[in-house]
Design a protein around this motif. Structure first.
Motif, mmCIF file in Angstrom:
data_model
loop_
_atom_site.group_PDB
_atom_site.id
_atom_site.type_symbol
_atom_site.label_atom_id
_atom_site.label_comp_id
_atom_site.label_asym_id
_atom_site.label_seq_id
_atom_site.Cartn_x
_atom_site.Cartn_y
_atom_site.Cartn_z
ATOM 1 N N ILE A 25 -2.331 14.616 -0.295
ATOM 2 C CA ILE A 25 -2.519 13.272 -0.861
ATOM 3 C C ILE A 25 -3.121 13.433 -2.245
ATOM 4 O O ILE A 25 -4.104 14.144 -2.420
ATOM 5 C CB ILE A 25 -3.379 12.379 0.059
ATOM 6 N N ALA A 26 -2.457 12.797 -3.206
ATOM 7 C CA ALA A 26 -2.966 12.852 -4.575
ATOM 8 C C ALA A 26 -3.235 11.418 -5.021
ATOM 9 O O ALA A 26 -4.321 10.893 -4.821
ATOM 10 C CB ALA A 26 -1.969 13.546 -5.473
ATOM 11 N N GLY A 27 -2.222 10.744 -5.547
ATOM 12 C CA GLY A 27 -2.406 9.354 -5.945
ATOM 13 C C GLY A 27 -2.498 8.420 -4.743
ATOM 14 O O GLY A 27 -3.002 7.302 -4.842
ATOM 15 N N GLY A 28 -1.994 8.862 -3.609
ATOM 16 C CA GLY A 28 -2.079 8.055 -2.390
ATOM 17 C C GLY A 28 -1.085 6.910 -2.344
ATOM 18 O O GLY A 28 -1.082 6.125 -1.391
ATOM 19 N N THR A 29 -0.218 6.827 -3.344
ATOM 20 C CA THR A 29 0.600 5.619 -3.439
ATOM 21 C C THR A 29 1.717 5.571 -2.397
ATOM 22 O O THR A 29 2.271 4.504 -2.149
ATOM 23 C CB THR A 29 1.184 5.474 -4.862
ATOM 24 N N MET A 32 -0.993 6.515 1.541
ATOM 25 C CA MET A 32 -1.917 5.483 2.023
ATOM 26 C C MET A 32 -1.189 4.250 2.547
ATOM 27 O O MET A 32 -1.677 3.573 3.447
ATOM 28 C CB MET A 32 -2.915 5.097 0.930
ATOM 29 N N VAL A 33 -0.031 3.960 1.981
ATOM 30 C CA VAL A 33 0.742 2.826 2.521
ATOM 31 C C VAL A 33 1.114 3.130 3.966
ATOM 32 O O VAL A 33 0.984 2.284 4.860
ATOM 33 C CB VAL A 33 2.013 2.574 1.680
ATOM 34 N N GLN A 97 -1.307 -0.144 -12.255
ATOM 35 C CA GLN A 97 -2.284 0.490 -11.363
ATOM 36 C C GLN A 97 -1.677 1.689 -10.648
ATOM 37 O O GLN A 97 -2.323 2.717 -10.463
ATOM 38 C CB GLN A 97 -2.784 -0.519 -10.311
ATOM 39 N N ILE A 98 -0.431 1.541 -10.213
ATOM 40 C CA ILE A 98 0.232 2.635 -9.497
ATOM 41 C C ILE A 98 0.549 3.765 -10.466
ATOM 42 O O ILE A 98 0.426 4.943 -10.131
ATOM 43 C CB ILE A 98 1.519 2.126 -8.813
ATOM 44 N N ARG A 99 0.951 3.415 -11.668
ATOM 45 C CA ARG A 99 1.267 4.451 -12.656
ATOM 46 C C ARG A 99 0.021 5.252 -13.048
ATOM 47 O O ARG A 99 0.118 6.365 -13.517
ATOM 48 C CB ARG A 99 1.888 3.816 -13.911
ATOM 49 N N ASN A 100 -1.150 4.653 -12.845
ATOM 50 C CA ASN A 100 -2.393 5.382 -13.114
ATOM 51 C C ASN A 100 -2.715 6.399 -12.024
ATOM 52 O O ASN A 100 -3.611 7.227 -12.184
ATOM 53 C CB ASN A 100 -3.569 4.404 -13.220
ATOM 54 N N ARG A 101 -2.035 6.312 -10.896
ATOM 55 C CA ARG A 101 -2.332 7.214 -9.770
ATOM 56 C C ARG A 101 -1.129 8.055 -9.361
ATOM 57 O O ARG A 101 -1.278 9.209 -8.987
ATOM 58 C CB ARG A 101 -2.781 6.398 -8.545
#
Lengths: 296, 794, 197
Positions: A25-29, A32-33, A97-101
């Motif tokens: 898991i890195a950005g979790g995008t 986490m979903v 926000q997603i592009r930041n992670r």
């Protein structure tokens, strides 16, 4: 569930070797979903956030070595000149926000056919640097996607970086979604002109079980450009050539009907995007485009 | 913002700051911007448990057996409940027809129906335990449309119906049927020079309020329960909850927690009874919060509809007749379907004068997701169809679509198909004129001098699909007709308790109602009304709960009218009482107490000439005036079940839109460039809020025009896109500029002349966008939402 | 597991955290900070937006364990955060792009006790005040995430065009307002900042 927090790359490899089913898991995008919606309960989560080198990149002579966890927003901001196709694709990913992670490593790990980075990687040409305690190997991007949400990684391997060819010509990326922002691709198309080798490469997203190149279309176009002397003349590409290229690109799709779109629409749209991105990049190559990067 | 007309004169407190007509700011604004406003999902209690709902994985199945033993044995689990654990003989609930099981009994009728409940010490513990509940289902064939519902051998979704519609419906799988016949449509059709017809399909829309269904139930020492929840109507919830718990209503004390939007989706119960059952069983506070996936199964949706319309007109553009048949899919449970049928049928003609009509609307029972209230409530679906018909007719006649509508527009005095006279202003033609006269947005806004196209201004947006290629502009118009308030003879009332007292030498007013503030700004308006009526600047809004009488629902654009009316009414009573006290105390000191018209203003009693007679604080001293009164709008009548005749509605609301779109005709992608709206609001009590309602409603209409739809698999009746990944709401990059022109033509029957505002803009926005897309593409487009496939023929 | 991190300048420790919990859950259910909202829990609405080491992220998609040792700013701390920034850059008159909060600055930032008091007496950040004044708040569920996102936009770009505002806020859904008043609010906050220069 265990949460593994390696502080270094070596620790991460050791953890992955000890727990091959651990989910990085890195950005979790994505991960986490799946956890929030109870779709997945891995025994171990392997957090990569503490490994600083994964968010770094190096611009070499021919390639950019992009750390697996470099967020899309950094790619947009810092690598537009070197990786214009990927920068454009990054800009279409979800939301700010997603592009930041989110990161290319995550896209590759998930290997969803809808991942936005894939068409750009296929078109630019890339290799995935996969590593395990057993060693490092470079996986060509064309061999990386092995099935729906499956990739060529071994269970003990992690993606350390992606080596992407620096642009030697204009690149474009285009994606169809039914919303003007924050949308998953109904289908997507990436195209890169490689004047150095006088070739064109493509990538198609969300229109086949895996991201694919439109190889027949590429071969047709390579031949047509060569035969017509277009690389030297920089003349406008004959509409019939563009049309045939688009038709072959559409033919490279093997899409399904799903809740996001029909198979026949996907084929149709890929054809349109192929024609348009070819037009934009070629105009750029001819010197009429104001940049190779697209807008916004 | 233009303001036209003469609002009803207000003879009280017009000079009090912060009164009606001003854009005063929300009293909950600071709490909402600092994150301190307590929404229902923010409720927390020491030692609380988490409730979780196990839902059916099939749309239609018999439950052969349920085994909860393993779940119950899980560490951290406090209770597992099924139908067999329900404490009362009452095991169903429902808004009008009590057909909805609290927990499934022997059968599930739709995908996602609640079957069992778990309470545990952590949400994950509850989820894991729920996964251990073994349910043996035997699948049944699914009923998904009119043909399968009314087939001779159709399985009955509800066997043995005994509700009050059961007797008059042609088939038990039809919840309710309302015909409306007036004049002679067939004879009138013979006079028509042009006849157009069409079959229209309206997709299933979700309210998609952002605050998920949630709340906290706290067991009380008296055996009752305190429930903190987000809802649209506390007392309606209470009436349904208490019997199922086997408790008298006074032992179920409800307080409105912060509501994160509603739009009709909180009219029906969701987790209310479940949380109470678990709290009463475990003796511990229980919190339930749905996630977005569950929320799609946790509330009813807007009825998808099939609509068949025929209109005729003479060569000179006068409508001759209209025939229509509207089939609404109500899904597995009745919810608000009967009332939606009433609206769809009685408003099916739209804001037009047509003397000869033949109308039928029905709602089906199917195994699709239950459908009920959503902003616009039956009128939305009809408006989409009749406005498409108006454009078709105009085209057939070679007339301008706006002029054609204006030629047939209803006005004050028009007779509706129900035989009811429209007895307040109906400025339909004027609203159309106003949107048409607004300046057009500039062309090709994506072109930036010296640079590449700005894709943010193009169809496809950030996805970079076009730099202008294939893009064609289109313009479309629509206008709609919506009723305000509850219709068809419903006793529609509200209650307000108003208290005035002196605190530290200053008069202070407290307004207490059970009105659900769901974001619409009712609390702002109540304070404004109290200031206007009582001349007191300091007004406190008491939290909404069931310790005061019912306010009715925050729906049907009715709260400012009805609860606002109740607040006004109670304020008037308080004013009379205060003046009486003043006369008693000070009447002998000044003759004006007896002779002049007295007002309350600036915290004082003044004469209409402006002379100050007394400070309110001195009148009140240590006495508080505290009055709770009910207030009703004028009564309505039921529609005749055969002819549809009856004075069924209390008020109407009108809005018109002009949509400007740009369509990438090759890819079938749409950018809405502008959605201009003109609406008559009677009187804008808070202009800022009114414009906010109009803009918000407009965008919900845009959503169902181009992207929003719950997709149900016709083979399995399962929902295919229960997430915000695949149920798409418009983002700020999808929404256009929304210029608003507000008209204020008073309705003399309503408090301050106001008109309900919230729903009308949701009606006309969708057909205006569709009309604009048709204008750009030349396609017929009889379905909404429009998908790229429809625009590209793929 | 145990997680330690800093929220709005205060150190927090959470015990017995389930490994699958999100930062959002920990904030809301363990730290008494429910301001960040749980509208979709899939990164599709932006209601849970917080600053993580200065960067706007969806807190629902950050695993609790990933926040160990890091700095989070939520809507509850936005007024203090903005006040502190204004002190560092008086007048917010810096050129576009020159005014961001650097990572190390964000890490060093601590809540100012005086700021805490000031907020209790009703002091708001400019963007919070603008949302109220412009009528950008209806149900308010999207508001916390929008405020965090809009505040960060104005920090990066004090004079955004309408298209810039739309792009920056395209990850934040609002179901009530139709976004017009939200645009107004951001324009208002930007205009007020310019006036004070």
């Amino acid at each position: 569930m265990d949460f593994l927090r390696p502080a270094s790359w070596e620790e991460a490899l050791a953890a992955k070797a000890a727990h091959p089913t651990a989910v990085p898991i890195a950005g979790g995008t994505d991960v986490m979903v799946e956890i929030n919606f109870d779709h997945r309960r891995p025994d171990h989560l392997l957090d990569l956030n503490r490994i600083g080198e994964l968010t770094e990149w190096e611009v070499g002579r021919e390639n950019v070595r992009l750390g697996a966890c470099v967020p899309y927003s950094r790619i947009m901001e810092h690598l537009r000149a070197e990786l214009p196709g990927l920068a454009l694709a990054s800009h279409t990913v979800a939301s700010p926000q997603i592009r930041n992670r989110g990161s290319v490593g995550g896209n590759l790990g998930t290997a969803s056919p809808a991942g936005d980075a894939h068409p750009a990687l296929l078109a630019a040409g890339a290799e995935v640097e996969a590593e395990s305690v057993r060693g490092t190997r470079m996986i060509p991007i064309d061999a990386f996607y092995t099935g729906v949400k499956r990739n060529a990684l071994e269970p003990d391997e992690l993606i350390r970086a992606v080596h992407i060819k620096k642009a030697d010509g204009p690149q474009q990326f285009s994606k169809v979604g039914t919303r003007n922002a924050m949308v998953i691709a109904v289908c997507a198309f990436g195209l890169a002109l490689h004047p150095g080798t006088r070739t064109v490469r493509t990538g198609i997203g969300s229109a086949a079980p895996t991201p694919v190149r439109a190889k027949e279309a590429e071969e047709f176009l390579n031949a047509a450009l060569e035969e017509g002397g277009f690389w030297d003349s920089r003349a406008i590409i004959t509409p019939s050539v563009a049309k045939q290229f688009a038709a072959l690109a559409a033919g490279a799709c093997n899409p399904i009907d799903d809740v996001r779109g029909t198979a026949s629409y996907r084929r149709h749209a890929v054809g349109i995007m192929a024609r348009r991105t070819l037009g934009w990049t070629w105009e750029s190559y001819r010197g009429n485009g104001r940049s190779t990067e697209g807008a916004a | 913002m233009g303001v036209t007309g003469n609002p009803t004169s207000i003879n009280q407190g017009t000079r009090t700051k912060g009164g009606i007509g001003e854009s005063t700011l929300r009293p909950d604004g600071i709490l909402k911007v600092t994150g301190e406003f307590a929404y229902s999902s923010d409720m927390w209690h020491e030692d609380m448990l988490w409730g979780h709902t196990l839902r059916s994985t099939f749309a239609h199945a018999e439950i052969v057996s349920i085994d909860t033993s393993e779940a119950l044995a899980t560490s951290g689990v406090y209770a597992v409940l099924t139908y067999d654990d329900l404490p009362s003989t009452v095991k169903n609930y429902g808004l009008e027809i009590q057909d909805t099981p609290v927990l499934a009994h022997g059968k599930v009728r739709h995908h996602g129906e609640p079957v069992a409940l778990v309470a545990a010490d952590h949400p994950e513990t509850a989820r894991r335990a729920a996964a251990k509940i073994r349910i043996d289902y035997r699948e049944l064939p699914v009923i998904t449309d009119e043909a399968s519902a009314t087939a001779p051998d159709a399985i009955l979704v509800h066997e043995g119906r005994s509700d009050h519609h059961a007797g008059h419906v042609p088939h038990p799988n039809i919840v309710h049927r309302q015909p409306i016949v007036r004049g002679d449509a067939d004879a009138a059709a013979a006079r028509a020079d042009v006849v157009v017809s069409g079959e229209y399909v309206f997709g299933m829309q979700d309210q998609a309020f952002l605050g998920p269904e949630s709340g906290l139930a706290v067991p009380a020492e008296d055996g009752g329960v305190d429930l903190y929840v987000a809802t649209q109507w506390l007392h309606s919830d209470l009436r349904q909850i208490a019997p199922v718990l086997g408790l008298p209503e006074d032992k179920v004390r409800m307080t409105l927690a912060g509501v994160g939007g509603a739009f009709g989706g909180r009219e029906d119960l969701s987790m209310q009874i479940h949380a109470c059952l678990l709290a009463l069983r475990t003796g511990k506070p229980v919190k339930i919060v749905y996630n977005r996936f569950e929320s799609f199964f946790g509330h009813v949706h807007r009825h998808p509809a099939k609509l068949w319309y025929e209109h005729g007109a003479t060569r000179d553009g006068k409508l001759t007749h209209m025939k229509c048949r509207i089939v609404l899919d109500g899904g597995a449970y009745a919810s608000a379907s009967p009332a939606v049928v009433g609206n769809a049928s009685s408003l099916s003609v739209g804001p037009y004068v047509i003397d000869d009509v033949d109308i039928e609307a029905i709602a089906l029972y199917t195994n699709n997701p239950p459908c009920g209230a959503m902003r616009g409530f039956g009128a939305v679906q009809a408006c989409f169809a009749y406005e498409a018909q108006m454009d078709k007719l105009a085209a057939e006649l070679g007339m301008d679509p706006v002029e054609f509508r204006q030629l047939n527009a209803m006005e004050q005095g028009t007779l509706l198909p129900t035989g009811q006279v429209v007895d307040s202003p109906a400025p339909v033609a004027e609203l159309l004129r106003r949107v048409k006269d607004m300046p057009m947005p500039p062309e090709r806004q994506w072109e930036v001098a010296g640079e590449q196209a700005d894709v943010r201004a193009l169809p496809g947006g950030l996805s970079n699909t076009t730099h202008g290629e294939g893009v064609v502009r289109g313009v479309g118009y629509a206008v709609g007709l919506k009723n305000v308030g509850f219709s068809e003879g419903f006793d529609d009332y509200s209650t307000a308790r108003v208290r005035m007292e002196a605190v530290a030498g200053e008069p202070v007013v407290t307004v207490h109602t059970a009105m659900a503030e769901v974001g619409q700004g009712g609390v702002t308006v109540h304070a404004q009304i109290a200031r206007t009526e009582l001349g007191v600047s300091q007004v406190t809004i008491h939290p909404a709960d069931t310790r005061v009488g019912s306010a009715g629902s925050t729906s049907a654009s009715r709260q400012t009218y009805v609860t606002g009316g109740a607040v006004k009414h109670s304020c008037e009573a308080v004013r009379e009482k205060v003046l009486e006290m003043g006369r008693r105390k000070f009447g002998t000191f000044h003759p004006a107490w007896a002779t002049a018209e007295l007002l309350l203003e600036g915290g004082k009693v003044v004469t209409d000439g402006g002379e100050v007679l007394a400070d309110l604080a001195d009148v009140l001293e240590d006495e508080a005036v505290d009055i709770e009164l009910e207030w009703r709008h004028r009564p309505t009548e039921a529609f005749d079940l055969r002819t549809g005749q009856g004075n069924g509605h209390v008020q109407y609301s009108f809005a018109a839109h002009r949509a400007v779109v740009e369509v990438d005709t090759e890819l079938g992608l749409v950018k809405v460039v502008e959605l201009a709206c003109a609406q008559d609001v009677g009187k804008a009590l808070n202009p800022l809020s009114v414009v906010g309602q109009i803009q918000g409603g407009t965008i919900q209409g845009l959503g169902i025009a181009v992207m929003e739809e719950i997709v149900v698999d016709p083979r399995t009746a399962k929902v295919r896109n229960p997430s915000f990944t695949d149920y798409l709401l418009p983002t700020i990059l999808d929404t256009p500029a929304i210029p608003v022109d507000v008209l204020e033509l008073a309705d003399d029957h309503a408090p301050y002349g106001l008109r309900g505002v919230g729903e009308a803009p949701t009606l006309s926005s969708t057909p205006a966008v569709l009309a604009a897309i048709r204008n750009a593409t030349g396609l017929e487009l009889n379905r909404t939402p429009v998908r790229p496939e429809h625009l590209t023929g793929t | 597991m145990r997680v330690n991190f800093t929220v709005n300048g205060r150190r927090y420790e959470a015990d017995d955290v389930w490994e699958g919990e999100s930062l959002l859950y920990v904030l809301r259910e363990r730290m008494g900070l429910p301001g960040s909202k749980n509208a979709c829990e899939q990164g599709e609405c932006g209601s849970c937006t917080v600053r993580l080491d200065g960067v706007p992220v969806c807190s629902c998609l950050v695993a609790a364990g990933q926040v160990e040792g890091r700095e989070v700013v939520t809507v509850e701390g936005l007024a203090d955060f903005a006040a502190h920034r204004a002190e560092q850059h008086p007048g917010s008159g810096c050129a576009p792009g020159a005014c961001g909060t650097a990572l190390d600055q964000a890490r060093r930032w601590q809540a100012d006790p005086a700021g805490e008091e000031a907020r209790e007496t009703g002091e708001l950040s400019p963007i919070q005040q603008a949302f109220i004044d412009a009528g950008a708040v209806q149900c308010g569920f999207c508001t916390p995430g929008l405020l965090v996102a809009a505040d960060e936009l104005l920090e990066r770009n004090p004079e955004p065009s309408d298209a810039d505002i739309r792009e920056a806020l395209s990850g934040n859904l609002c179901r009530c307002t139709g976004y017009e008043k939200i645009l107004d609010a951001v324009r208002l906050a930007a205009a007020r900042a310019e006036e004070t220069v």
